[in-house]
Write a protein that holds these residues in place. Structure first.
Motif, short mmCIF file in Angstrom:
data_model
loop_
_atom_site.label_atom_id
_atom_site.label_comp_id
_atom_site.label_asym_id
_atom_site.label_seq_id
_atom_site.Cartn_x
_atom_site.Cartn_y
_atom_site.Cartn_z
N PHE A 160 0.95 -1.17 -0.14
CA PHE A 160 -0.30 -0.02 0.22
C PHE A 160 0.78 1.43 -0.15
O PHE A 160 0.64 2.47 -0.57
N LYS A 161 2.03 1.60 0.02
CA LYS A 161 2.79 2.47 0.80
C LYS A 161 3.22 2.87 -0.24
O LYS A 161 4.21 3.58 -0.72
N LEU A 164 0.60 4.73 -3.17
CA LEU A 164 0.78 5.32 -3.22
C LEU A 164 1.94 6.18 -2.94
O LEU A 164 1.62 7.72 -3.10
N GLU A 165 3.01 6.14 -2.24
CA GLU A 165 4.55 6.61 -2.73
C GLU A 165 4.53 6.62 -3.95
O GLU A 165 4.92 8.48 -4.80
N SER A 168 2.01 9.28 -5.44
CA SER A 168 2.01 10.68 -5.51
C SER A 168 3.18 10.76 -6.12
O SER A 168 2.37 12.36 -6.35
N ALA A 187 -0.58 10.06 5.98
CA ALA A 187 -0.44 9.06 4.95
C ALA A 187 -0.77 7.83 5.52
O ALA A 187 -2.10 7.24 4.35
N ILE A 191 -4.53 5.57 3.64
CA ILE A 191 -4.57 4.04 3.39
C ILE A 191 -5.93 3.85 4.28
O ILE A 191 -6.20 3.28 2.98
N MET A 281 -5.36 9.60 -7.21
CA MET A 281 -4.90 9.72 -5.73
C MET A 281 -5.12 8.23 -5.22
O MET A 281 -4.79 7.07 -4.58
N VAL A 285 -3.82 3.26 -5.27
CA VAL A 285 -3.18 2.06 -3.97
C VAL A 285 -3.74 1.12 -4.05
O VAL A 285 -2.93 0.14 -4.48
#
Ligand code: HEM
Ligand code: 2DC
Length: 469
Positions: A160-161, A164-165, A168, A187, A191, A281, A285
Motif C-alpha cells: 500500500f505504501k 501510494l508513494e 503521489s 498518510a 490508506i 490518488m 493505491v
C-alpha cells in the motif's frame, strides 16, 4: 429469428427477493463466484435484478466486442451511487471517474494527455524507478535488522505504501516519504480510509445510499468518514503544490508532476483538477498493490517461472545499460505475468456500459439504455475462452493464443482506466527490482481465494518469504 429481451434467462422479476437470496449467499463478498455460477446455470447471457441493480450479463469475448461497439461517444459505466451521493452530500465536484457526457469528455481529453499518453512515460519512469529502488533498499534493511537471512511477512501494508508513494510522486512530482521508518500518520490514515471506502461501497450497490442515509445506517456513516479522510489528505497535498507553484512560478526544468502540469496548462477549472487528482490518488493505491501481491504469490508458487522472469530482467538490464525506459521495452514475459495475474485475479469483477444503441447478443435483442456487464472474472476462468484457465502461464500472452477482446483488465476504449500507464509502469518497475534482489517463496499448501470488497482482494493474508539473492 431474434428473441425478445423478455426471454433472456435469469432472475430479474423480483429484485427484493433476489436481494434476500443474494444476502443469504453472503453475496456482498461473493459477487464474483455468484456470477460464475449464474453463467453455469443460465449460459453465456443472463438477466438479473438484485435490489435496485438491474443488468444483462455476458461472458464471451465476441459478445464483449459487440457491447463495446455500442458504447457510443460518451461511454457510461455503472453509476456508483454511493460515490456520487457523497459528493452531492458534501457539495464536492465529480471528477472524471463520475462525470458523464460532454463534461466527462472535455476533462478526459485533457487528462489523457497528461496521464495516459505514451509520451508521459518519459516523465513518470524516473520517478517510479526511484520509489522502486527505495522499496528494495527498505526490504534489505528489514532483513538485516531481523538478524535472519530472510523476511517472512504479509507484505500488503508495505505494498500500500509503495503504491501510494508511487502515484503521489507522479501526481505531485514530490515524495511523501513512505519508504522511511517513520511515516506521516495522515498518510497511514489515508490508506486505511481507501480500504474502508471500498468496503462500505459494496452493500450500497444494491441498497440506495439515499435510503441508508435517511435511516442513519452505519455503512453510510462509515462511507462518509472514509471519503472525508481521503479528501482532506488529497486537499492537503494539492494545496501544498498550488502554493509552491505560485511562489516559484515554474523555474526549474524538472518534470513537476501531473497536478502542476495541469495547473500551468490552465485548460481545466481548478475545482475540476482537484476532483480528478483526488480520484487518481485514491484509485492508485489498492488496485496496484493488490495486483502486485497476487503476482508475488503466483511467482512463489511457480519457482521455475520466477527464474525465467529473473533471466529476462537480467538480459534486459544488460542490453539497456540500466536505462529503465529501455528496459521496459525488453520484458515481454514480465508484462505477460501481470496480464496473467489480472486474468485470474482481476481488480474489477466486471466491465459495464449503458449501451447507446440496440444490440443483438446470443440472438437476444437488448434495447439501448440497458446496463450490460461483461463478467471479467468469469471470462478469465472460462475454459472456452482460455486454454487450461486454471494454470498461471504468462507465456500465453506472447501470441501463442488468440487475444481478441481477451485482455480487458483495464477496461476498453476511451473510458478505459485513466491510471493504466501509471499502474503498468509502476508494477513493471516493482517486479524488475524485486526479481533482481530477492527470491520469493511461500509456505506449502496454502490456497488463497478472492473476496469482493468492491474490488477483488485476497480473502486472507498472503504470507511470503523474501530471500536476498
Ligand atoms: C477506471 C482497472 C489502477 C484510476 C478503471 C476501470 C477498470 C480499472 C477496469 C474501468 C474501465 C472501463 O470502464 O472501461 C484498474 C486496474 C488497475 C487500476 C486493473 C491496476 C492494476 C488504477 C490507478 C489509477 C486508476 C493506479 C490512478 C492512478 C482510474 C480512474 C478510472 C479508472 C480515474 C475512471 C476513468 C474514467 O471514468 O474516465 N480502472 N485500474 N486506476 N481507473 Fe483504474
Ligand atoms: C464493482 O458491480 C462491481 O478502477 C460492480 O481506480 C460494478 C463496478 C462498477 C465500477 C467499477 C467497480 C465495479 C470496481 C472498481 C472500479 C469501478 C470503476 C473504477 C474503479 C474498477 C466493477 C477503480 C478501482 C478506480 C477507483 C477510483 C476511486 C475510488 C477514486
Amino acid at each position: 429469428i431474434v428473441r425478445p429481451f423478455s426471454e433472456i434467462p435469469g432472475l430479474w422479476k423480483n429484485g427484493v427477493a433476489n436481494l434476500y437470496n443474494f444476502w443469504k449467499l453472503d453475496g456482498f463478498r461473493n459477487l464474483h463466484r455468484i456470477m460464475l455460477q449464474n453463467f453455469n446455470t443460465f449460459g453465456p447471457i443472463y438477466r438479473e435484478k438484485v435490489g435496485y441493480y438491474e443488468s444483462v450479463n455476458i461472458i464471451n469475448p465476441e459478445d464483449a466486442a459487440i457491447l463495446f461497439k455500442a458504447e457510443g461517444h460518451y461511454p457510461k459505466r455503472l453509476r456508483v451511487e454511493a460515490w456520487t451521493s457523497y459528493r452531492d452530500y458534501r457539495n464536492r465536484k465529480y471528477g472524471v471517474l463520475l462525470k458523464d457526457g460532454e463534461d466527462w469528455r472535455l476533462n478526459r481529453v485533457i487528462l489523457n494527455k497528461e496521464v495516459i499518453s505514451p509520451k508521459t512515460l518519459e516523465n513518470f519512469v524516473p520517478l517510479l524507478d526511484e520509489v522502486g529502488q527505495d522499496f528494495v533498499a527498505r526490504v534489505h534493511k528489514k532483513i538485516k535488522r531481523s538478524g535472519q537471512k530472510q523476511w517472512t511477512t504479509d507484505l500488503s501494508q508495505e505494498l500500500f505504501k509503495y503504491a501510494l508513494e508511487s502515484v503521489s510522486s507522479v501526481l505531485y512530482g514530490e515524495r511523501l516519504g513512505l519508504m522511511l521508518d517513520y511515516i506521516d500518520p495522515e498518510a497511514q490514515h489515508f490508506i486505511e480510509c481507501i480500504t474502508l471506502m471500498f468496503k462500505t461501497t459494496s452493500p450500497m450497490l444494491y441498497i440506495p445510499p439515499a435510503l441508508l442515509r435517511q435511516i442513519g445506517a452505519k455503512v453510510w456513516r462509515d462511507h462518509v468518514e472514509a471519503w472525508d479522510g481521503i479528501f482532506s489528505q488529497a486537499d492537503r497535498c494539492i494545496h501544498n503544490i498550488y502554493r509552491k507553484l505560485r511562489q516559484e512560478a515554474g523555474t526549474s526544468k524538472k518534470y513537476p508532476g501531473v497536478l502542476a502540469s495541469l495547473l500551468m496548462l490552465d485548460k481545466m477549472s481548478i475545482e475540476d483538477i482537484k476532483a480528478s487528482i483526488t480520484e487518481l490518488m485514491a484509485g492508485g493505491v489498492d488496485t496496484t498493490s493488490v495486483t502486485l501481491l497476487w503476482t508475488l504469490y503466483e511467482l512463489a508458487r511457480h519457482p521455475n517461472l520466477q527464474e525465467e522472469l529473473r533471466a529476462e530482467v537480467a538480459a534486459a538490464r544488460a542490453e539497456s545499460q540500466g536505462d529503465m525506459l529501455e528496459m521496459l521495452k525488453r520484458i515481454p514475459l514480465v508484462k505477460g505475468a501481470l496480464k496473467e495475474t489480472l486474468r485470474l485475479h482481476p481488480v474489477a469483477v466486471s466491465l459495464q456500459r449503458y449501451i447507446a444503441d440496440d444490440i443483438i447478443i446470443q440472438n437476444y435483442h437488448i434495447p439501448a439504455g440497458t446496463l450490460v456487464q461483461l463478467g471479467l472474472y468469469a471470462m478469465g476462468r472460462d475454459p472456452k475462452v482460455f486454454f487450461r484457465p486454471e494454470q498461471y502461464q504468462p507465456s500465453r500472452w506472447l501470441r501463442t493464443e488468440k487475444h481478441y477482446f481477451r485482455s480487458l483488465s483495464f477496461g476498453f476504449g476511451p473510458r478505459q482506466c485513466l491510471g493504466r500507464r501509471i499502474a503498468e509502469a509502476e508494477m513493471q518497475i516493482f517486479l524488475i527490482h524485486m526479481l533482481e534482489n530477492f527470491r520469493v517463496e511461500k509456505q506449502r499448501h496454502v490456497e488463497v481465494q478472492s473476496t469482493f470488497e468492491l474490488i477483488l482482494v485476497p480473502e486472507k493474508p498472503i504470507i511470503l518469504t523474501l530471500k536476498p539473492l
